[in-house]
Design a protein around this motif. Structure first.
Motif, PDB file in Angstrom:
ATOM      1  N   THR A 104       0.829  -1.197   0.000  1.00 43.95           N
ATOM      2  CA  THR A 104       0.000   0.000   0.000  1.00 43.95           C
ATOM      3  C   THR A 104       0.867   1.252   0.000  1.00 43.95           C
ATOM      4  O   THR A 104       0.622   2.183  -0.789  1.00 43.95           O
ATOM      5  CB  THR A 104      -0.930   0.004   1.234  1.00 43.95           C
ATOM      6  OG1 THR A 104      -1.740  -1.155   1.197  1.00 43.95           O
ATOM      7  CG2 THR A 104      -1.791   1.259   1.267  1.00 43.95           C
ATOM      8  N   PHE A 105       1.868   1.312   0.872  1.00 41.61           N
ATOM      9  CA  PHE A 105       2.716   2.498   0.920  1.00 41.61           C
ATOM     10  C   PHE A 105       3.526   2.674  -0.346  1.00 41.61           C
ATOM     11  O   PHE A 105       3.745   3.788  -0.808  1.00 41.61           O
ATOM     12  CB  PHE A 105       3.613   2.470   2.157  1.00 41.61           C
ATOM     13  CG  PHE A 105       2.869   2.707   3.432  1.00 41.61           C
ATOM     14  CD1 PHE A 105       2.030   3.805   3.565  1.00 41.61           C
ATOM     15  CD2 PHE A 105       2.986   1.835   4.491  1.00 41.61           C
ATOM     16  CE1 PHE A 105       1.325   4.042   4.736  1.00 41.61           C
ATOM     17  CE2 PHE A 105       2.281   2.051   5.666  1.00 41.61           C
ATOM     18  CZ  PHE A 105       1.454   3.159   5.791  1.00 41.61           C
ATOM     19  N   LEU A 106       4.005   1.564  -0.919  1.00 48.10           N
ATOM     20  CA  LEU A 106       4.728   1.675  -2.172  1.00 48.10           C
ATOM     21  C   LEU A 106       3.836   2.174  -3.290  1.00 48.10           C
ATOM     22  O   LEU A 106       4.254   2.965  -4.140  1.00 48.10           O
ATOM     23  CB  LEU A 106       5.355   0.326  -2.554  1.00 48.10           C
ATOM     24  CG  LEU A 106       6.538  -0.121  -1.708  1.00 48.10           C
ATOM     25  CD1 LEU A 106       6.987  -1.509  -2.117  1.00 48.10           C
ATOM     26  CD2 LEU A 106       7.681   0.868  -1.830  1.00 48.10           C
ATOM     27  N   THR A 107       2.598   1.714  -3.307  1.00 49.18           N
ATOM     28  CA  THR A 107       1.652   2.148  -4.327  1.00 49.18           C
ATOM     29  C   THR A 107       1.312   3.629  -4.152  1.00 49.18           C
ATOM     30  O   THR A 107       1.230   4.371  -5.126  1.00 49.18           O
ATOM     31  CB  THR A 107       0.353   1.294  -4.241  1.00 49.18           C
ATOM     32  OG1 THR A 107       0.721  -0.084  -4.349  1.00 49.18           O
ATOM     33  CG2 THR A 107      -0.591   1.655  -5.360  1.00 49.18           C
ATOM     34  N   ILE A 108       1.128   4.061  -2.926  1.00 49.47           N
ATOM     35  CA  ILE A 108       0.809   5.477  -2.676  1.00 49.47           C
ATOM     36  C   ILE A 108       1.965   6.370  -3.093  1.00 49.47           C
ATOM     37  O   ILE A 108       1.767   7.426  -3.696  1.00 49.47           O
ATOM     38  CB  ILE A 108       0.463   5.689  -1.180  1.00 49.47           C
ATOM     39  CG1 ILE A 108      -0.891   5.070  -0.865  1.00 49.47           C
ATOM     40  CG2 ILE A 108       0.456   7.171  -0.842  1.00 49.47           C
ATOM     41  CD1 ILE A 108      -1.211   5.068   0.627  1.00 49.47           C
ATOM     42  N   ILE A 109       3.192   5.947  -2.810  1.00 47.13           N
ATOM     43  CA  ILE A 109       4.348   6.779  -3.117  1.00 47.13           C
ATOM     44  C   ILE A 109       4.637   6.802  -4.623  1.00 47.13           C
ATOM     45  O   ILE A 109       4.947   7.835  -5.182  1.00 47.13           O
ATOM     46  CB  ILE A 109       5.582   6.277  -2.338  1.00 47.13           C
ATOM     47  CG1 ILE A 109       5.373   6.555  -0.858  1.00 47.13           C
ATOM     48  CG2 ILE A 109       6.860   6.942  -2.815  1.00 47.13           C
ATOM     49  CD1 ILE A 109       6.414   5.925   0.031  1.00 47.13           C
ATOM     50  N   TRP A 110       4.518   5.665  -5.291  1.00 46.54           N
ATOM     51  CA  TRP A 110       4.914   5.580  -6.683  1.00 46.54           C
ATOM     52  C   TRP A 110       3.858   6.135  -7.643  1.00 46.54           C
ATOM     53  O   TRP A 110       4.163   6.552  -8.733  1.00 46.54           O
ATOM     54  CB  TRP A 110       5.259   4.166  -7.071  1.00 46.54           C
ATOM     55  CG  TRP A 110       6.616   3.774  -6.585  1.00 46.54           C
ATOM     56  CD1 TRP A 110       7.576   4.565  -6.085  1.00 46.54           C
ATOM     57  CD2 TRP A 110       7.154   2.458  -6.577  1.00 46.54           C
ATOM     58  NE1 TRP A 110       8.680   3.856  -5.749  1.00 46.54           N
ATOM     59  CE2 TRP A 110       8.456   2.546  -6.043  1.00 46.54           C
ATOM     60  CE3 TRP A 110       6.675   1.220  -6.948  1.00 46.54           C
ATOM     61  CZ2 TRP A 110       9.285   1.439  -5.901  1.00 46.54           C
ATOM     62  CZ3 TRP A 110       7.492   0.128  -6.810  1.00 46.54           C
ATOM     63  CH2 TRP A 110       8.775   0.244  -6.276  1.00 46.54           C
TER      64      TRP A 110
END
Length: 111
Positions: A104-110
Motif C-alpha cells: 500500500t505504501f509503495l503504491t501510494i508513493i509511486w
C-alpha cells in the motif's frame, strides 16, 4: 502413518517409539540445515558473479531468504507439529498484513 497411542503401557514399546520419532526429527533438521547452507552459498555466488545485475540479484536473495525463513519456522521452531495451528495462522496473517501495508505504501508513493 497411522495414529499411534502415546502410551501403550509397555515401556520398551514407548521407548522405541520415542527413539524412532527423535531420529526422524533429527534427520529432518539435518536435511533442512544442509539445504539452508546450500541456499546461503547460492546467494553468495549470485553476488560474486559479475554477470548478474542488481535487478536480478536483490529479488533472488530475498526469495532465498524467504525460503530459509520457512525452513526455520517449520523445522527448527517445530511449527509443523500438531498443536501449532493457531500460532501458524497468526504468524502468516501478520506477514500478510505487513505485506499489504508495504504494498500500500509503495503504491501510494509511486503513483
Amino acid at each position: 502413518m497411522t495414529n499411534q497411542p502415546l502410551s501403550s503401557n509397555n515401556p520398551s514399546v514407548d521407548l522405541e517409539y520415542r527413539r524412532r520419532k527423535s531420529a526422524e526429527e533429527m534427520r529432518y533438521q539435518v536435511i533442512s540445515f544442509t539445504l539452508m547452507i546450500f541456499l546461503t552459498l547460492i546467494a553468495f555466488a549470485s553476488v560474486a558473479m559479475k554477470g548478474f545485475t542488481a535487478w536480478f540479484t536483490i529479488p533472488f536473495i530475498l526469495l532465498l531468504a524467504a525460503v530459509q525463513v520457512v525452513f526455520q519456522l517449520f523445522y527448527f521452531m517445530h511449527m509443523s507439529h500438531k498443536g501449532h495451528e493457531a500460532p501458524t495462522l497468526f504468524l502468516f496473517s501478520g506477514v500478510f498484513v505487513g505485506f499489504l501495508a508495504i504494498l500500500t505504501f509503495l503504491t501510494i508513493i509511486w503513483w
